[in-house]
Design a protein around this motif. Structure first.
Motif, short mmCIF file in Angstrom:
data_model
loop_
_atom_site.label_atom_id
_atom_site.label_comp_id
_atom_site.label_asym_id
_atom_site.label_seq_id
_atom_site.Cartn_x
_atom_site.Cartn_y
_atom_site.Cartn_z
N SER A 51 0.83 -1.20 0.00
CA SER A 51 0.00 0.00 0.00
C SER A 51 0.87 1.25 0.00
O SER A 51 0.62 2.20 -0.76
N PHE A 52 1.89 1.28 0.85
CA PHE A 52 2.80 2.42 0.90
C PHE A 52 3.51 2.61 -0.43
O PHE A 52 3.66 3.74 -0.92
N ALA A 53 3.95 1.50 -1.04
CA ALA A 53 4.66 1.59 -2.32
C ALA A 53 3.75 2.14 -3.42
O ALA A 53 4.18 2.96 -4.25
N LEU A 54 2.50 1.71 -3.43
CA LEU A 54 1.55 2.22 -4.43
C LEU A 54 1.27 3.69 -4.23
O LEU A 54 1.23 4.47 -5.19
N LEU A 55 1.07 4.10 -3.00
CA LEU A 55 0.85 5.52 -2.71
C LEU A 55 2.07 6.35 -3.08
O LEU A 55 1.95 7.45 -3.66
N ASP A 56 3.26 5.84 -2.79
CA ASP A 56 4.49 6.55 -3.15
C ASP A 56 4.60 6.72 -4.66
O ASP A 56 4.92 7.80 -5.15
N ARG A 57 4.34 5.65 -5.39
CA ARG A 57 4.44 5.72 -6.86
C ARG A 57 3.41 6.70 -7.41
O ARG A 57 3.71 7.48 -8.34
N PHE A 58 2.22 6.68 -6.88
CA PHE A 58 1.17 7.59 -7.34
C PHE A 58 1.63 9.04 -7.20
O PHE A 58 1.50 9.85 -8.13
N VAL A 59 2.18 9.38 -6.06
CA VAL A 59 2.64 10.75 -5.82
C VAL A 59 3.87 11.07 -6.67
O VAL A 59 3.99 12.18 -7.22
N GLU A 60 4.79 10.11 -6.81
CA GLU A 60 5.98 10.33 -7.64
C GLU A 60 5.60 10.67 -9.07
O GLU A 60 6.28 11.46 -9.74
N ARG A 61 4.50 10.12 -9.54
CA ARG A 61 4.07 10.36 -10.90
C ARG A 61 3.05 11.50 -11.02
O ARG A 61 2.37 11.64 -12.03
N GLY A 62 2.94 12.28 -9.96
CA GLY A 62 2.13 13.49 -10.04
C GLY A 62 0.75 13.38 -9.44
O GLY A 62 -0.01 14.35 -9.47
N GLY A 63 0.38 12.23 -8.88
CA GLY A 63 -0.93 12.09 -8.27
C GLY A 63 -1.04 12.91 -7.00
O GLY A 63 -0.11 12.94 -6.19
N THR A 64 -2.19 13.56 -6.83
CA THR A 64 -2.38 14.42 -5.65
C THR A 64 -3.73 14.22 -4.98
O THR A 64 -4.13 15.03 -4.14
N PHE A 65 -4.44 13.14 -5.32
CA PHE A 65 -5.82 12.98 -4.85
C PHE A 65 -6.06 11.53 -4.49
O PHE A 65 -5.89 10.64 -5.33
N VAL A 66 -6.41 11.26 -3.23
CA VAL A 66 -6.66 9.89 -2.77
C VAL A 66 -8.03 9.82 -2.12
O VAL A 66 -8.54 10.80 -1.58
N ASP A 67 -8.61 8.62 -2.16
CA ASP A 67 -9.99 8.42 -1.73
C ASP A 67 -10.09 7.23 -0.79
O ASP A 67 -9.53 6.17 -1.05
N THR A 68 -10.83 7.41 0.31
CA THR A 68 -11.05 6.33 1.26
C THR A 68 -12.46 6.46 1.83
O THR A 68 -13.28 7.19 1.29
N ALA A 69 -12.75 5.73 2.90
CA ALA A 69 -14.04 5.82 3.58
C ALA A 69 -13.88 5.26 4.98
O ALA A 69 -12.93 4.53 5.28
N ASN A 70 -14.85 5.58 5.84
CA ASN A 70 -14.76 5.14 7.23
C ASN A 70 -15.31 3.73 7.45
O ASN A 70 -15.52 3.32 8.58
#
Length: 323
Positions: A30-49
């Protein structure tokens, strides 16, 4: 990466959904995917409670907690826009059967659940807070007032709604205007290239229809986000069965058109779907769900794919021909 406005905030043209993170997808991945997303310019993430309360040993805190750990470890709080949702978490006092026992969108639930999400995420304010699933038992006026209060208090920068019909969304906007509170600036629905069957039943989920898209097209202050755009991998993975709601007489015609355009562009069917969604009118913002790095890179590469007008017309024609 390309960017667009979400209300008054610029965000990436793709949003990374984190439903399986911390449960189905382990922390390291999960951390690796989030890191790659941001490295490639991603700035928007979605979750829920409530992700993923349905798994053994889980209660629904897991995705928000994982995202909170990642935000803290990376110091990414200001750079990344975080969206979360409330209202669909199971309430034991309402019984054991979901979705009948979801907590709903009453004022007290909204106020409490929003603060609980902030604690799990480790942030002082969430960038976008959704009403997750419509709650017909609660007047829209009550829900709108509760969400408006969160904006006024600085707990949510913007508010949105998910799985709500166009008619209910119009009523919600009218209620917000009448009360003088912040209205919904985003709506998130199920949507993809394939059209649902005329009698498709998505249960509590609401599919983006022509009425909602037309309404959004006339409201530049309203962003349409879509989940399930890649139909759980069925466009490209022969081992994935297409959901029954998308099986009808016109399905093969639409799939054939999609494959033709994919062959012409040298892209995958998934990438053509994402390009079709983001380049349409109104342009929609896909929420992508991934569990592997290759899936993420494939989706991110789609941001740079530009369909020709002829290709787009061919895809649209395959969708609008009588089923």
């Amino acid at each position: 990466m390309r960017y667009r406005l979400l209300g008054d905030r610029q965000v990436s043209a793709l949003c990374l959904g984190t439903l399986p993170f911390g449960t189905i997808v382990d922390d390291a991945t999960s951390f690796a995917l989030l890191d790659r997303f941001v490295e490639r310019g991603g700035t928007f993430v979605d979750t829920a409670n409530c992700y993923c309360f349905w798994r053994d040993g889980c209660c629904g805190d897991e995705s928000e907690l994982l995202l909170g750990r990642w935000l803290a470890s990376r110091g990414a709080g200001e750079e990344v826009a975080v969206a979360t949702k409330l209202g669909a978490r199971p309430d034991p006092a309402r019984g054991e059967q979901w979705p009948a026992n979801r907590e709903g969108l009453g004022a007290q639930v909204v106020a409490r659940a929003a603060r609980d999400s902030l604690n799990r995420l480790g942030v002082e304010r969430v960038d976008l807070l959704y009403a997750h699933v419509d709650d017909p038992a609660t007047p829209v006026e009550e829900t709108v007032a509760a969400f408006g209060a969160l904006v006024a208090e600085g707990i949510a920068a913007q508010v949105g709604v998910s799985n709500q019909t166009a008619e209910r969304l119009v009523r919600s906007h009218a209620a917000a205007a009448a009360q003088g509170v912040a209205g919904y600036t985003a709506v998130q629905q199920r949507h993809t290239y394939l059209t649902p069957a005329p009698d498709a039943d998505f249960d509590y989920q609401v599919h983006a229809d022509a009425e909602l898209l037309a309404y959004a097209g006339n409201r530049p202050d309203l962003t349409v986000l879509v989940y399930g755009p890649l139909v759980n991998g069925a466009y490209t993975n022969p081992g994935k069965e297409l959901q029954v709601q998308y099986r009808h007489a016109g399905t093969q015609r639409q799939v054939d058109a999609l494959r033709e355009v994919a062959k012409e562009t040298g892209a995958t069917a998934n990438q053509v779907v994402l390009a079709w969604l983001t380049g349409g009118s109104p342009s929609v913002l896909p929420v992508i769900g991934v569990s592997e790095m290759g899936q993420l890179d494939e989706a991110l590469d789609a941001v740079e794919l530009n369909l020709t007008q002829a290709q787009r017309e061919r895809l649209d024609r395959a969708r609008t021909t009588n089923l």
